[in-house]
Structure formats: C-alpha cells, structure tokens
Design a protein around this motif. Structure first.
Motif, mmCIF file in Angstrom:
data_model
loop_
_atom_site.group_PDB
_atom_site.id
_atom_site.type_symbol
_atom_site.label_atom_id
_atom_site.label_comp_id
_atom_site.label_asym_id
_atom_site.label_seq_id
_atom_site.Cartn_x
_atom_site.Cartn_y
_atom_site.Cartn_z
ATOM 1 N N ILE A 128 5.355 56.296 -24.537
ATOM 2 C CA ILE A 128 5.163 55.870 -25.924
ATOM 3 C C ILE A 128 4.198 56.822 -26.637
ATOM 4 O O ILE A 128 4.436 57.226 -27.791
ATOM 5 C CB ILE A 128 4.631 54.424 -25.963
ATOM 6 C CG1 ILE A 128 5.693 53.449 -25.457
ATOM 7 C CG2 ILE A 128 4.195 54.043 -27.380
ATOM 8 C CD1 ILE A 128 5.185 52.027 -25.262
ATOM 9 N N LEU A 129 3.116 57.179 -25.984
ATOM 10 C CA LEU A 129 2.154 58.101 -26.583
ATOM 11 C C LEU A 129 2.780 59.458 -26.884
ATOM 12 O O LEU A 129 2.581 60.026 -27.971
ATOM 13 C CB LEU A 129 0.961 58.287 -25.643
ATOM 14 C CG LEU A 129 -0.045 57.144 -25.555
ATOM 15 C CD1 LEU A 129 -1.061 57.426 -24.451
ATOM 16 C CD2 LEU A 129 -0.758 56.945 -26.880
ATOM 17 N N ILE A 130 3.544 59.982 -25.942
ATOM 18 C CA ILE A 130 4.127 61.308 -26.107
ATOM 19 C C ILE A 130 5.206 61.294 -27.185
ATOM 20 O O ILE A 130 5.360 62.265 -27.939
ATOM 21 C CB ILE A 130 4.676 61.819 -24.765
ATOM 22 C CG1 ILE A 130 3.501 62.061 -23.800
ATOM 23 C CG2 ILE A 130 5.478 63.096 -24.939
ATOM 24 C CD1 ILE A 130 3.901 62.398 -22.394
ATOM 25 N N ARG A 131 5.954 60.192 -27.297
ATOM 26 C CA ARG A 131 6.934 60.101 -28.386
ATOM 27 C C ARG A 131 6.230 60.051 -29.739
ATOM 28 O O ARG A 131 6.710 60.610 -30.723
ATOM 29 C CB ARG A 131 7.820 58.863 -28.204
ATOM 30 C CG ARG A 131 8.899 59.021 -27.154
ATOM 31 C CD ARG A 131 9.997 57.997 -27.328
ATOM 32 N NE ARG A 131 9.495 56.638 -27.267
ATOM 33 C CZ ARG A 131 9.440 55.918 -26.150
ATOM 34 N NH1 ARG A 131 9.829 56.454 -25.001
ATOM 35 N NH2 ARG A 131 8.981 54.682 -26.169
ATOM 36 N N SER A 132 5.085 59.384 -29.786
ATOM 37 C CA SER A 132 4.333 59.299 -31.042
ATOM 38 C C SER A 132 3.660 60.617 -31.374
ATOM 39 O O SER A 132 3.552 60.987 -32.552
ATOM 40 C CB SER A 132 3.287 58.182 -30.953
ATOM 41 O OG SER A 132 3.892 56.933 -30.677
#
Length: 206
Positions: A128-132
């Motif tokens: 989720i962090l990397i997609r954001s």
C-alpha cells in the motif's frame, strides 16, 4: 703442422661455440619471478580485523521507563501503554466515528486506534505504501506474533517524512505516528507503541 692447425681450428670453433651459447644464455629473456600473493605481506592482525563484518544496528526495543496508561474507550478491549512521564492523553471520535487515543508529549505523539480498514499483513502494508509513493524507503520491518513493526520514509504526508506503525491484531488496535521530520522521532514513537498490552488490574483510566 697441419694436425696442429686443425687442432687449433677445432679448438677455436669449440671455444666460439661455447661463447655463442654463453651469449645466447645471456640474451635469453629470463622468466619473471613468481608473483607475490597480496595476502603474504598483510599482517595477520590487519587481515583478521578487515575480515570482521560491521556490527549490526541495535534492535528497536520497547520504551523501558515511563508511566503506564490505561485506555478504555476504543473499539475493543481495554489496553495499556507505557509513555514518558511528561505526556497527556486526548480522546477523539465517538460512537459514530472511530475513537482514537492521542498520546502527546513536548516533542512526540502517537495514536492508538482500531484500524477502520481492518488489519493488514506486513507485506500488504508495504504494498500500500509503495503504491501510494513508489519512492518509499523501508527503514525497519519486523513481523511479530500478532502483527508487525514498520518504520519508513515516504512523501505521502509531505516530502521525505518518516512514519512508524505497530499493528497488534490480538489487542484489536494499531499504534503509530506519521509525517515525522526525522528518524529518531519515528523510532521513539515505535518504541512507545511496542509497549502496548492488555489492560491489567487498576490503572490510570481514560
């Protein structure tokens, strides 16, 4: 006389042949001396020290000293957390919104709450962090018996901010701090969150 001449000629030829062989031996390239091993000239003490790997960083540990605070008004069973003495607790939310316990000090703050989106695994949280923010840098990651600890640097809450998150599924809460200016603040927040545990006995109620 002829015999003597032939003897002298053969002797001269033999002498010249010997000289020629000597000249060839002098002119012939000599094989280079065997290469000296680099390790042969290194002191055993220096060689042993260079082989030692750098010491690993100290593991992140729960806050060792402070006051134990009991939190009752979250969605889930009461929990307790250890915080520095110079802290206060402020509750936000209510019946219709997700209640949050905001623990604050002069230079730190953490939030304890039930995750509205549910609990994620460490891998899901990182995804989720990397997609954001594809430039997210994971600084510390560790799975625990009922969740995980994660410290990262990202630009979701501002350029190059630090975040700390501790997930505790068995306690039905997550704890963390986001948008921090430096790594030391993130590590302090994580160490406070790691002290979360089930409420026991009587304590300071909030």
């Amino acid at each position: 006389m002829l015999k003597l001449r032939l003897t002298l000629v053969f002797g001269a030829l033999a002498l010249c042949e010997g000289c020629a062989k000597k000249d060839l031996a002098i002119q012939a390239p000599q094989a280079p001396p065997p290469a000296t091993s680099p390790t042969a000239t290194v002191s055993p003490r220096l060689d042993a020290s260079s082989a030692q790997a750098p010491a690993p960083p100290s593991p992140l540990l729960p806050l060792a000293e402070g006051k134990r605070v009991r939190i009752n008004k979250l969605w889930g069973p009461p929990v307790e957390i250890t915080v520095p003495p110079d802290s206060r607790l402020r509750m936000e939310g209510g019946v219709e919104s997700n209640p949050e316990a905001n623990l604050e000090g002069p230079d730190w703050s953490v939030v304890v709450r039930h995750p509205e989106a549910g609990f994620f695994t460490l891998k899901q949280e990182k995804d989720i962090l990397i997609r954001s923010d594809p430039q997210t840098k994971v600084i510390l990651e560790r799975e625990t018996a009922d969740g995980f600890v994660l410290i990262d640097q990202d630009s979701i809450d501002g350029p190059s901010k630090y975040s700390a998150a501790v997930s505790r599924r068995e306690l039905d809460v997550e704890c963390g701090a986001w948008g921090l200016d430096n790594l030391a603040d993130a590590e302090k927040a994580a160490s406070i969150c790691l002290t979360l545990g089930p409420a026991r006995g009587r304590g300071k109620r909030h």
